[in-house]
Design an enzyme around this catalytic site. Structure first.
Site, short mmCIF file in Angstrom:
data_model
loop_
_atom_site.label_atom_id
_atom_site.label_comp_id
_atom_site.label_asym_id
_atom_site.label_seq_id
_atom_site.Cartn_x
_atom_site.Cartn_y
_atom_site.Cartn_z
N ASP A 8 0.88 -1.16 0.00
CA ASP A 8 0.00 0.00 0.00
C ASP A 8 0.92 1.22 0.00
O ASP A 8 2.08 1.12 0.42
CB ASP A 8 -0.88 -0.02 1.26
CG ASP A 8 -1.75 1.20 1.38
OD1 ASP A 8 -2.38 1.61 0.38
OD2 ASP A 8 -1.80 1.77 2.49
N ASP A 10 0.13 5.08 0.96
CA ASP A 10 -0.01 6.01 2.08
C ASP A 10 -0.09 5.26 3.40
O ASP A 10 -0.96 4.42 3.60
CB ASP A 10 -1.25 6.88 1.89
CG ASP A 10 -1.22 7.68 0.59
OD1 ASP A 10 -0.12 8.13 0.22
OD2 ASP A 10 -2.27 7.84 -0.04
#
Length: 182
Positions: A8, A10
């Site tokens: 992922d 952020d």
């Protein structure tokens, strides 16, 4: 077949300041390069999988996202880390401009972005790993058949649901790499 470290963005790669799209707003989390380098040396390719509803909400454009992504990938390259692919979802089921307002197969927890990388790059999901900071990251990995999934505490506040879906929780990507690769 490749084995891939799915990340992922952020909260895993960079500090999550919310809807960022400019390089000057982007702060890499300490140890990200070291962790990625260790996985790369262990034979993993690296792919980034990120929900980007800020596009759908009109906070920034797909072009803005592409420019930031190009900059980010160059920063990884400067650290001798190759990024196999970056996939993003601009959609949101409730809060988006009409073009992006929809339930889709790409927005995590749906597996669409992961499956796209798996199919395009001949990835073995049973040998691959997903690293995220939210339950939706873990659920996307489950939905895509990725065997191993970890949460890191560098992003969102962990929930019991997220911890229950994850195989383990680590303080950072670097700590994860040191723990599972050694």
């Amino acid at each position: 077949m490749r084995k891939v470290l799915f990340l992922d963005r952020d909260g895993v790669i960079n500090i999550d300041h919310g809807y960022l799209y400019k390089p000057e707003q982007f702060e890499f989390i300490d140890g990200v390069f070291e962790g990625c380098r260790q996985f790369q040396q262990a034979g993993f390719d690296i792919a980034i999988i990120t929900n980007q509803s800020g596009i759908g909400r009109g906070y920034y454009t797909e072009s803005d996202f592409a420019k930031l992504t190009q900059w980010m990938v160059a920063e990884f390259n400067n650290q001798h880390i190759n990024i196999l692919d970056v996939k993003y979802c601009p959609h949101h089921p409730e809060k988006a401009n009409p073009k992006y307002l929809k339930v889709c197969e790409c927005r995590k927890p749906a597996p669409g972005m992961l499956l796209e990388v798996i199919n395009q790059h001949q990835v073995d999901p049973k040998m691959s790993i997903m690293v995220g900071d939210k339950p939706s990251d873990m659920q996307a990995a489950i939905n895509a058949g990725i065997a191993t999934k970890y949460l890191v505490t560098t992003g969102k506040t962990l929930t019991e649901q997220g911890e229950n879906l994850a195989d383990a929780v680590f303080d950072s990507l670097e700590v994860l790499a040191q723990s599972v690769l050694n």
